[in-house]
Design an enzyme around this catalytic site. Sequence first.
Site, PDB file in Angstrom:
ATOM      1  N   MET A   1     -11.934   4.798  -1.459  1.00 18.83           N
ATOM      2  CA  MET A   1     -12.591   5.099  -0.191  1.00 18.83           C
ATOM      3  C   MET A   1     -13.210   6.483  -0.304  1.00 18.83           C
ATOM      4  SD  MET A   1      -9.865   3.478   2.526  1.00 18.83           S
ATOM      5  CE  MET A   1      -8.436   3.551   1.458  1.00 18.83           C
TER       6      MET A   1
ATOM      7  N   ASP B   1      -6.966  -6.138   3.961  1.00 24.67           N
ATOM      8  CA  ASP B   1      -6.259  -4.862   4.077  1.00 24.67           C
ATOM      9  C   ASP B   1      -6.400  -4.330   5.503  1.00 24.67           C
ATOM     10  OD1 ASP B   1      -5.199  -2.321   3.844  1.00 24.67           O
ATOM     11  OD2 ASP B   1      -6.612  -1.625   2.318  1.00 24.67           O
TER      12      ASP B   1
ATOM     13  N   HIS C   1      -1.003  -1.219  -4.339  1.00 18.95           N
ATOM     14  CA  HIS C   1      -2.321  -0.821  -3.836  1.00 18.95           C
ATOM     15  C   HIS C   1      -2.382   0.698  -3.675  1.00 18.95           C
ATOM     16  CE1 HIS C   1      -6.068  -1.831  -1.657  1.00 18.95           C
ATOM     17  NE2 HIS C   1      -5.759  -0.838  -0.831  1.00 18.95           N
TER      18      HIS C   1
ATOM     19  N   ASP D   1      -4.544   3.729  -2.237  1.00 22.59           N
ATOM     20  CA  ASP D   1      -5.627   4.111  -1.328  1.00 22.59           C
ATOM     21  C   ASP D   1      -6.096   5.518  -1.675  1.00 22.59           C
ATOM     22  OD1 ASP D   1      -5.969   1.912   0.638  1.00 22.59           O
ATOM     23  OD2 ASP D   1      -3.850   2.278   1.007  1.00 22.59           O
TER      24      ASP D   1
ATOM     25  N   MET E   1     -11.828  -5.347   4.823  1.00 21.63           N
ATOM     26  CA  MET E   1     -11.061  -4.445   5.677  1.00 21.63           C
ATOM     27  C   MET E   1     -10.891  -5.098   7.049  1.00 21.63           C
ATOM     28  SD  MET E   1     -10.196  -1.849   3.874  1.00 21.63           S
ATOM     29  CE  MET E   1      -9.431  -0.981   5.254  1.00 21.63           C
TER      30      MET E   1
ATOM     31  N   MET F   1      -8.574   8.393  -0.882  1.00 22.68           N
ATOM     32  CA  MET F   1      -9.443   8.857   0.205  1.00 22.68           C
ATOM     33  C   MET F   1      -9.913  10.280  -0.075  1.00 22.68           C
ATOM     34  SD  MET F   1      -7.290   7.554   3.522  1.00 22.68           S
ATOM     35  CE  MET F   1      -6.543   5.925   3.596  1.00 22.68           C
TER      36      MET F   1
ATOM     37  N   HIS G   1      -8.190   1.275  -4.700  1.00 23.88           N
ATOM     38  CA  HIS G   1      -9.194   1.135  -3.641  1.00 23.88           C
ATOM     39  C   HIS G   1      -9.837   2.503  -3.392  1.00 23.88           C
ATOM     40  CE1 HIS G   1      -9.779   0.183   0.943  1.00 23.88           C
ATOM     41  NE2 HIS G   1     -10.926   0.310   0.312  1.00 23.88           N
TER      42      HIS G   1
ATOM     43  N   SER H   1       0.825  -1.197   0.000  1.00 24.09           N
ATOM     44  CA  SER H   1       0.000   0.000   0.000  1.00 24.09           C
ATOM     45  C   SER H   1       0.866   1.258   0.000  1.00 24.09           C
ATOM     46  CB  SER H   1      -0.908   0.021   1.232  1.00 24.09           C
ATOM     47  OG  SER H   1      -1.550   1.273   1.343  1.00 24.09           O
TER      48      SER H   1
END
Length: 218
Positions: free
Chosen positions: A66, A173, A31, A33, A135, A35, A64, A6
């Site tokens: 979010m 994760d 990965h 992330d 998660m 956000m 991913h 990540s």
Amino acid sequence: MILSPSLLSSDYGRLADELAALEAAGCKWVHWDVMDGSFVPNITLGAPIIKRLRKASKLFFDVHLMVDRPERYIGDFVDAGSDMIVVHAESTAHVERALAEIKRQGVQCGVALNPHTPLTVLDYVLDQLDMVLLMSVNPGFGGQKFLPFTMRKIEDLSAMIKARGLKTLIQVDGGVDPDNTAELVRRGADVLVSGSAFFGFPPYAERLKTFEAAAAKA
């Protein structure tokens, strides 16, 4: 076992160098992330950064989202070069529509579930998923401790997938490290996301071998 480091725990000032180092170390996935400061408290990066760095890397881009109402941004992240786009079941009232759009644009799709979210929300979409992300911490922050009840959730999901004769990957994760890797793989995890437990222990090639050796004990 596929390890997907990540970038949340990487050096954001040297992302191109970090991607090159991961590739040189033998990693296949990375990965991202994403956000938005709404669905989760923090804000990280968006499609323009991924698009720029896509040109510098051959790694599988595991993205991913979010973010609230991720269907608004699917086109942007497809255009950025995502190989897999994962949306949260809790982030939209129209999960199936979002998944169908990701598929329509030729990208692999997945659904992420927060720790408290039951597997039953997958009942009517599991057959169209390439991956389910479980998660094992509450999303939004790196460096959190693994929630032990996730082990049973992985096992239950693995049973659901096998019962339907599917090949859907299970990704985990949050709080993943070499100490729990064997048990995660034993329970049914296919893809492990690791941030601080990976990037905090260079050189990356040796750290990857440590995770692979742990997985081999499953």
